[in-house]
Design an enzyme around this catalytic site. Structure first.
Site, PDB file in Angstrom:
ATOM      1  N   GLY A  97       0.792  -1.226   0.000  1.00 36.91           N
ATOM      2  CA  GLY A  97       0.000   0.000   0.000  1.00 36.91           C
ATOM      3  C   GLY A  97       0.823   1.274   0.000  1.00 36.91           C
ATOM      4  N   SER A  98       2.059   1.210  -0.531  1.00 42.30           N
ATOM      5  CA  SER A  98       2.860   2.444  -0.538  1.00 42.30           C
ATOM      6  C   SER A  98       2.306   3.448  -1.556  1.00 42.30           C
ATOM      7  CB  SER A  98       4.337   2.151  -0.804  1.00 42.30           C
ATOM      8  OG  SER A  98       4.538   1.741  -2.128  1.00 42.30           O
ATOM      9  N   ASN A  99       1.706   2.963  -2.634  1.00 40.77           N
ATOM     10  CA  ASN A  99       1.081   3.904  -3.587  1.00 40.77           C
ATOM     11  C   ASN A  99      -0.174   4.533  -2.983  1.00 40.77           C
ATOM     12  OD1 ASN A  99       2.376   4.070  -6.434  1.00 40.77           O
ATOM     13  ND2 ASN A  99       2.613   1.947  -5.793  1.00 40.77           N
ATOM     14  N   LYS A 146     -16.141 -15.117  -9.511  1.00 39.51           N
ATOM     15  CA  LYS A 146     -15.662 -13.748  -9.683  1.00 39.51           C
ATOM     16  C   LYS A 146     -16.802 -12.759  -9.898  1.00 39.51           C
ATOM     17  CE  LYS A 146     -11.865 -12.902 -12.233  1.00 39.51           C
ATOM     18  NZ  LYS A 146     -10.766 -11.984 -11.917  1.00 39.51           N
ATOM     19  N   MET A 150      -3.671  -7.698  -7.003  1.00 37.04           N
ATOM     20  CA  MET A 150      -3.131  -8.863  -7.685  1.00 37.04           C
ATOM     21  C   MET A 150      -4.208  -9.753  -8.319  1.00 37.04           C
ATOM     22  SD  MET A 150      -0.048  -8.153  -7.378  1.00 37.04           S
ATOM     23  CE  MET A 150       0.946  -9.565  -7.851  1.00 37.04           C
ATOM     24  N   ARG A 151      -5.306  -9.149  -8.763  1.00 36.84           N
ATOM     25  CA  ARG A 151      -6.346  -9.933  -9.429  1.00 36.84           C
ATOM     26  C   ARG A 151      -6.697  -9.306 -10.757  1.00 36.84           C
ATOM     27  NH1 ARG A 151      -8.566 -13.704  -6.374  1.00 36.84           N
ATOM     28  NH2 ARG A 151      -7.537 -13.602  -4.378  1.00 36.84           N
ATOM     29  N   ILE A 207      -9.258  -7.927 -13.290  1.00 35.39           N
ATOM     30  CA  ILE A 207     -10.598  -7.344 -13.196  1.00 35.39           C
ATOM     31  C   ILE A 207     -11.502  -8.058 -14.221  1.00 35.39           C
ATOM     32  CG2 ILE A 207     -11.938  -5.209 -13.505  1.00 35.39           C
ATOM     33  CD1 ILE A 207     -10.134  -5.037 -11.063  1.00 35.39           C
ATOM     34  N   ASN A 218      -4.433   1.493 -13.760  1.00 35.95           N
ATOM     35  CA  ASN A 218      -3.476   0.640 -13.041  1.00 35.95           C
ATOM     36  C   ASN A 218      -2.080   1.224 -13.152  1.00 35.95           C
ATOM     37  OD1 ASN A 218      -2.469  -1.748 -11.729  1.00 35.95           O
ATOM     38  ND2 ASN A 218      -1.825  -2.532 -13.736  1.00 35.95           N
ATOM     39  N   HIS A 270       1.994   0.024 -13.229  1.00 38.97           N
ATOM     40  CA  HIS A 270       2.794  -1.178 -13.435  1.00 38.97           C
ATOM     41  C   HIS A 270       4.279  -0.817 -13.408  1.00 38.97           C
ATOM     42  CE1 HIS A 270       3.683  -5.233 -14.734  1.00 38.97           C
ATOM     43  NE2 HIS A 270       4.567  -4.708 -15.566  1.00 38.97           N
TER      44      HIS A 270
HETATM   45  C1  GRF Z   1       3.726  -1.333  -7.392  1.00 32.02           C
HETATM   46  O1  GRF Z   1       5.091  -1.470  -7.675  1.00 32.02           O
HETATM   47  C2  GRF Z   1       2.892  -1.355  -8.643  1.00 32.02           C
HETATM   48  O2  GRF Z   1       3.588  -0.920  -9.755  1.00 32.02           O
HETATM   49  C3  GRF Z   1       2.532  -2.817  -8.805  1.00 32.02           C
HETATM   50  O3  GRF Z   1       2.397  -3.297  -7.496  1.00 32.02           O
HETATM   51  C4  GRF Z   1       3.213  -2.536  -6.612  1.00 32.02           C
HETATM   52  C5  GRF Z   1       2.364  -2.133  -5.459  1.00 32.02           C
HETATM   53  O4  GRF Z   1       3.111  -1.552  -4.448  1.00 32.02           O
HETATM   54  N1  GRF Z   1       1.342  -2.963  -9.610  1.00 32.02           N
HETATM   55  P1  GRF Z   1       2.432  -0.922  -3.184  1.00 32.02           P
HETATM   56  O5  GRF Z   1       1.509  -1.971  -2.568  1.00 32.02           O
HETATM   57  O6  GRF Z   1       1.683   0.293  -3.614  1.00 32.02           O
HETATM   58  O7  GRF Z   1       3.569  -0.585  -2.258  1.00 32.02           O
END
Ligand code: GRF
Length: 207
Positions: free
Chosen positions: A11-13, A65, A90-91, A93, A107, A109
């Site tokens: 959840g750092s983003n 789903k 990690m799923r 959609i 998203n 990536h």
């Molecule tokens: C990120 O590096 C993003 O690019 C990828 O998953 C990671 C999630 O990181 N899809 P965080 O959970 O936000 O730290």
């Protein structure tokens, strides 16, 4: 603009988006809901710490789903969410959410797509030996990391980089780029025509 963040991990983003909202750097965006498919994921406690509503819905509790997504959709609609922001979700959609949120799911990536899609964009780039990788923010379609590209930023791969060192530099870029792109959406500047995505000039307000 009301958004929901979907996340399965650290959840750092999510944290970076919340910091941008609370500091006033990201304007006109309300983070209404965090959805996690893993109740034990660190993002769940991060959401609690920020005082953001968090829904930990485990897919295995649903028959399929479509049912899982229908339950999710009810919460999104109740909160009047306009954009779904995937951040380490990690799923894949499915049809239910894709059709309810057409052109409204994005998203992030950790590679310069279309290179290295899938679960391990960082490891795949290191193993391949590229000298430059980066970050991509894209619309979500039915494929894996295959939707139209909204923004990209390069990150050099340095001699001696490990997964950890490269991940740290890639995430540093992610944490700047996601709030910036969300600001474009909040300002109504993003236009998609087929695979082409353009970002229009901000409208000038003359007082
Ligand atoms: C990120 O590096 C993003 O690019 C990828 O998953 C990671 C999630 O990181 N899809 P965080 O959970 O936000 O730290």
């Amino acid at each position: 603009m009301k958004i929901a963040v979907f996340a399965s991990g650290r959840g750092s983003n999510f944290d970076a988006i919340m910091r941008a909202i609370r500091s006033g750097e990201l304007r006109g965006v309300e983070l209404a809901l965090v959805l996690s498919d893993r109740p034990s994921a660190p993002v769940v406690s991060k959401a609690e710490a920020w005082g953001v509503r968090c829904l930990a819905l485990e897919p295995k509790r649903f028959t399929n789903k479509a049912h899982y997504e229908a339950a999710t959709l009810q919460h999104l609609q109740a909160e009047q969410v306009e954009i779904i922001v995937l951040a380490g979700y990690m799923r894949i959609i499915g049809e239910t959410l894709l059709s309810a949120f057409a052109n409204r799911i994005i998203n992030i990536h950790p590679s310069l797509l279309p290179a290295f899609p899938g679960k391990d964009g960082i490891g795949d780039a290191l193993r391949y030996g590229v000298k430059v990788t980066g970050v991509t923010i894209h619309f979500v379609d039915e494929g894996i990391d295959s939707g139209p590209i909204i923004a990209q930023q390069a990150v050099p791969v340095l001699e001696g980089d490990t997964r950890e060192t490269l991940l740290e530099r890639v995430q540093h870029v992610e944490h700047q780029l996601y709030p910036k792109v969300l600001q474009w959406f909040a300002d109504g500047r993003v236009l998609r025509e087929g695979r082409q995505v353009s970002v229009h000039q901000a409208t000038r307000h003359i007082d």
